[in-house]
Design a protein around this motif. Structure first.
Motif, PDB file in Angstrom:
ATOM      1  N   MET A 106       0.831  -1.211   0.000  1.00  0.00           N
ATOM      2  CA  MET A 106       0.000   0.000   0.000  1.00  0.00           C
ATOM      3  C   MET A 106       0.865   1.262   0.000  1.00  0.00           C
ATOM      4  SD  MET A 106      -3.063  -1.169   2.554  1.00  0.00           S
ATOM      5  CE  MET A 106      -3.856   0.414   2.575  1.00  0.00           C
ATOM      6  N   ASP A 107       2.017   1.228   0.689  1.00  0.00           N
ATOM      7  CA  ASP A 107       2.913   2.376   0.689  1.00  0.00           C
ATOM      8  C   ASP A 107       3.545   2.579  -0.686  1.00  0.00           C
ATOM      9  OD1 ASP A 107       4.283   4.529   1.925  1.00  0.00           O
ATOM     10  OD2 ASP A 107       6.089   3.269   2.042  1.00  0.00           O
ATOM     11  N   ALA A 108       3.917   1.465  -1.349  1.00  0.00           N
ATOM     12  CA  ALA A 108       4.511   1.572  -2.686  1.00  0.00           C
ATOM     13  C   ALA A 108       3.499   2.088  -3.704  1.00  0.00           C
ATOM     14  CB  ALA A 108       5.053   0.207  -3.124  1.00  0.00           C
ATOM     15  N   MET A 109       2.239   1.804  -3.507  1.00  0.00           N
ATOM     16  CA  MET A 109       1.207   2.283  -4.426  1.00  0.00           C
ATOM     17  C   MET A 109       0.804   3.731  -4.126  1.00  0.00           C
ATOM     18  SD  MET A 109      -1.219  -1.113  -4.631  1.00  0.00           S
ATOM     19  CE  MET A 109      -2.602  -0.172  -5.126  1.00  0.00           C
ATOM     20  N   GLY A 110       1.235   4.276  -3.006  1.00  0.00           N
ATOM     21  CA  GLY A 110       0.916   5.648  -2.655  1.00  0.00           C
ATOM     22  C   GLY A 110      -0.454   5.828  -2.049  1.00  0.00           C
ATOM     23  N   VAL A 111      -0.979   4.805  -1.447  1.00  0.00           N
ATOM     24  CA  VAL A 111      -2.326   4.863  -0.865  1.00  0.00           C
ATOM     25  C   VAL A 111      -2.354   5.819   0.327  1.00  0.00           C
ATOM     26  CG1 VAL A 111      -4.099   3.510   0.327  1.00  0.00           C
ATOM     27  CG2 VAL A 111      -2.950   2.582  -1.679  1.00  0.00           C
ATOM     28  N   PHE A 112      -1.327   5.775   1.190  1.00  0.00           N
ATOM     29  CA  PHE A 112      -1.332   6.586   2.399  1.00  0.00           C
ATOM     30  C   PHE A 112      -1.252   8.076   2.065  1.00  0.00           C
ATOM     31  CE2 PHE A 112       0.629   2.569   4.054  1.00  0.00           C
ATOM     32  CZ  PHE A 112      -0.490   2.164   4.756  1.00  0.00           C
ATOM     33  N   SER A 113      -0.405   8.445   1.097  1.00  0.00           N
ATOM     34  CA  SER A 113      -0.296   9.870   0.734  1.00  0.00           C
ATOM     35  C   SER A 113      -1.573  10.362   0.046  1.00  0.00           C
ATOM     36  CB  SER A 113       0.924  10.104  -0.153  1.00  0.00           C
ATOM     37  OG  SER A 113       0.804   9.348  -1.343  1.00  0.00           O
ATOM     38  N   THR A 114      -2.171   9.519  -0.767  1.00  0.00           N
ATOM     39  CA  THR A 114      -3.410   9.916  -1.449  1.00  0.00           C
ATOM     40  C   THR A 114      -4.549  10.084  -0.461  1.00  0.00           C
ATOM     41  OG1 THR A 114      -2.695   8.685  -3.398  1.00  0.00           O
ATOM     42  CG2 THR A 114      -5.020   9.276  -3.281  1.00  0.00           C
ATOM     43  N   ILE A 119      -8.001  13.573   3.014  1.00  0.00           N
ATOM     44  CA  ILE A 119      -8.463  13.972   4.355  1.00  0.00           C
ATOM     45  C   ILE A 119      -8.144  15.445   4.604  1.00  0.00           C
ATOM     46  CG2 ILE A 119      -8.077  13.635   6.840  1.00  0.00           C
ATOM     47  CD1 ILE A 119      -7.779  10.666   6.270  1.00  0.00           C
ATOM     48  N   SER A 120      -6.965  15.914   4.169  1.00  0.00           N
ATOM     49  CA  SER A 120      -6.583  17.319   4.363  1.00  0.00           C
ATOM     50  C   SER A 120      -7.494  18.240   3.572  1.00  0.00           C
ATOM     51  CB  SER A 120      -5.134  17.546   3.936  1.00  0.00           C
ATOM     52  OG  SER A 120      -4.269  16.833   4.751  1.00  0.00           O
ATOM     53  N   GLY A 124     -10.093  20.873   5.210  1.00  0.00           N
ATOM     54  CA  GLY A 124      -9.722  22.255   4.924  1.00  0.00           C
ATOM     55  C   GLY A 124      -8.520  22.711   5.706  1.00  0.00           C
ATOM     56  N   SER A 125      -7.683  21.797   6.131  1.00  0.00           N
ATOM     57  CA  SER A 125      -6.493  22.170   6.892  1.00  0.00           C
ATOM     58  C   SER A 125      -5.262  22.040   6.006  1.00  0.00           C
ATOM     59  CB  SER A 125      -6.351  21.290   8.128  1.00  0.00           C
ATOM     60  OG  SER A 125      -6.203  19.947   7.735  1.00  0.00           O
ATOM     61  N   ASN A 126      -4.221  22.760   6.378  1.00  0.00           N
ATOM     62  CA  ASN A 126      -2.981  22.652   5.603  1.00  0.00           C
ATOM     63  C   ASN A 126      -2.115  21.547   6.197  1.00  0.00           C
ATOM     64  OD1 ASN A 126      -2.164  23.825   7.941  1.00  0.00           O
ATOM     65  ND2 ASN A 126      -1.597  25.788   7.049  1.00  0.00           N
ATOM     66  N   GLU A 127      -0.968  21.330   5.598  1.00  0.00           N
ATOM     67  CA  GLU A 127      -0.098  20.215   5.999  1.00  0.00           C
ATOM     68  C   GLU A 127       0.514  20.404   7.379  1.00  0.00           C
ATOM     69  OE1 GLU A 127       0.562  17.304   4.437  1.00  0.00           O
ATOM     70  OE2 GLU A 127      -0.949  17.808   2.969  1.00  0.00           O
ATOM     71  N   SER A 128       0.708  21.609   7.835  1.00  0.00           N
ATOM     72  CA  SER A 128       1.429  21.820   9.097  1.00  0.00           C
ATOM     73  C   SER A 128       0.604  21.402  10.316  1.00  0.00           C
ATOM     74  CB  SER A 128       1.888  23.268   9.226  1.00  0.00           C
ATOM     75  OG  SER A 128       0.747  24.116   9.243  1.00  0.00           O
ATOM     76  N   ASN A 129      -0.675  21.711  10.342  1.00  0.00           N
ATOM     77  CA  ASN A 129      -1.475  21.362  11.520  1.00  0.00           C
ATOM     78  C   ASN A 129      -2.552  20.319  11.228  1.00  0.00           C
ATOM     79  OD1 ASN A 129      -3.256  22.798  10.034  1.00  0.00           O
ATOM     80  ND2 ASN A 129      -3.583  24.438  11.554  1.00  0.00           N
ATOM     81  N   GLY A 130      -2.526  19.717  10.060  1.00  0.00           N
ATOM     82  CA  GLY A 130      -3.523  18.713   9.689  1.00  0.00           C
ATOM     83  C   GLY A 130      -3.163  17.319  10.177  1.00  0.00           C
ATOM     84  N   PHE A 131      -4.022  16.411   9.853  1.00  0.00           N
ATOM     85  CA  PHE A 131      -3.847  15.003  10.237  1.00  0.00           C
ATOM     86  C   PHE A 131      -2.937  14.317   9.225  1.00  0.00           C
ATOM     87  CE2 PHE A 131      -5.377  10.568   9.993  1.00  0.00           C
ATOM     88  CZ  PHE A 131      -5.032  10.163  11.270  1.00  0.00           C
ATOM     89  N   ASP A 132      -1.803  13.754   9.701  1.00  0.00           N
ATOM     90  CA  ASP A 132      -0.866  13.066   8.812  1.00  0.00           C
ATOM     91  C   ASP A 132      -1.094  11.556   8.950  1.00  0.00           C
ATOM     92  OD1 ASP A 132       1.130  12.477   7.056  1.00  0.00           O
ATOM     93  OD2 ASP A 132       2.775  12.868   8.461  1.00  0.00           O
ATOM     94  N   LEU A 133      -1.758  10.983   7.965  1.00  0.00           N
ATOM     95  CA  LEU A 133      -2.097   9.556   8.007  1.00  0.00           C
ATOM     96  C   LEU A 133      -0.865   8.674   7.928  1.00  0.00           C
ATOM     97  CD1 LEU A 133      -4.402   7.458   8.026  1.00  0.00           C
ATOM     98  CD2 LEU A 133      -4.310   7.509   5.535  1.00  0.00           C
ATOM     99  N   GLN A 134       0.124   9.091   7.141  1.00  0.00           N
ATOM    100  CA  GLN A 134       1.303   8.255   6.951  1.00  0.00           C
ATOM    101  C   GLN A 134       2.123   8.149   8.237  1.00  0.00           C
ATOM    102  OE1 GLN A 134       3.401   9.180   3.407  1.00  0.00           O
ATOM    103  NE2 GLN A 134       4.527   7.248   3.435  1.00  0.00           N
ATOM    104  N   SER A 135       2.211   9.187   9.032  1.00  0.00           N
ATOM    105  CA  SER A 135       2.939   9.083  10.303  1.00  0.00           C
ATOM    106  C   SER A 135       2.108   8.324  11.344  1.00  0.00           C
ATOM    107  CB  SER A 135       3.309  10.469  10.827  1.00  0.00           C
ATOM    108  OG  SER A 135       2.139  11.179  11.164  1.00  0.00           O
ATOM    109  N   PHE A 136       0.769   8.439  11.263  1.00  0.00           N
ATOM    110  CA  PHE A 136      -0.075   7.709  12.204  1.00  0.00           C
ATOM    111  C   PHE A 136      -0.052   6.207  11.915  1.00  0.00           C
ATOM    112  CE2 PHE A 136      -4.235   6.012  13.525  1.00  0.00           C
ATOM    113  CZ  PHE A 136      -4.148   6.273  14.875  1.00  0.00           C
ATOM    114  N   LEU A 137      -0.073   5.821  10.641  1.00  0.00           N
ATOM    115  CA  LEU A 137      -0.034   4.398  10.258  1.00  0.00           C
ATOM    116  C   LEU A 137       1.366   4.007   9.782  1.00  0.00           C
ATOM    117  CD1 LEU A 137      -3.419   3.956   8.348  1.00  0.00           C
ATOM    118  CD2 LEU A 137      -2.844   3.260  10.661  1.00  0.00           C
TER     119      LEU A 137
END
Length: 186
Positions: A106-114, A119-120, A124-137
């Motif tokens: 799933m990481d090689a396919m880019g599922v987490f970044s997509t 979700i961002s 309506g949040s930007n990258e700095s204070n939004g939810f980062d799925l890739q670091s959570f999973l």
């Protein structure tokens, strides 16, 4: 004590062959013991002596399959526990390996970044204070969670299988157990 067999022949007057000797008049060569059935007409066949077996006329030529009916009267709880423990450990290892492989694919396919980008955008949040799925999973967190689930699964499967053996033994005492019919493979 009285001998009731009557008069016995004297061994000094016996003139026949002794055990292991050939009777008089028998030609030399290999010794052939007397046969219960005579040789067929025409002498020996293929250099072999003796009777020829002929199949019965009404006999079936298809082989019979042997069958046996058995009953599982008791399951030893200790052996059930050992086997279920080993099988559940193997299943737990397979679960951890499958989770790691699935995460890598799933990481090689880019599922987490997509999904993280979606979700961002939705929140309506930007990258700095939004939810980062890739670091959570992340992979270590996923493997830790999967390992905890696998250990709980090993304990539960072993306990349930052992409890199942006890329950089977109780019910087999009442109804006689499971009956199996085993057949010999051709």
């Amino acid at each position: 004590m009285t001998d009731t067999r009557g008069q016995q022949p004297s061994y000094e007057t016996y003139n026949g062959p002794l055990p292991g000797e050939r009777p008089q008049g028998q030609p030399g060569g290999p010794y052939h013991p007397p046969q219960a059935y005579g040789t067929p007409a025409g002498g020996t066949q293929g250099g072999q002596t003796g009777a020829v077996r002929r199949p019965r006329t009404g006999a079936s030529t298809t082989p019979r399959t042997r069958k046996a009916r058995l009953r599982v009267a008791k399951a030893d709880p200790w052996s059930v526990m050992k086997v279920s423990f080993l099988l559940s450990i193997a299943l737990g290892v397979c679960t951890v390996v499958a989770a790691a492989v699935l995460w890598m694919v799933m990481d090689a396919m880019g599922v987490f970044s997509t999904v993280g980008g979606t979700i961002s955008e939705a929140t309506g949040s930007n990258e700095s204070n939004g939810f980062d799925l890739q670091s959570f999973l992340s992979l270590p967190r996923v493997l830790m969670f999967t390992s905890v689930i696998a250990v709980i699964d090993v304990v539960l499967m072993t306990a349930l299988a052992t409890l199942g053996a006890f329950i089977y033994n109780l019910s087999a005492g009442f109804v006689g157990g499971v009956e199996l019919t085993l057949a010999e493979d051709e």
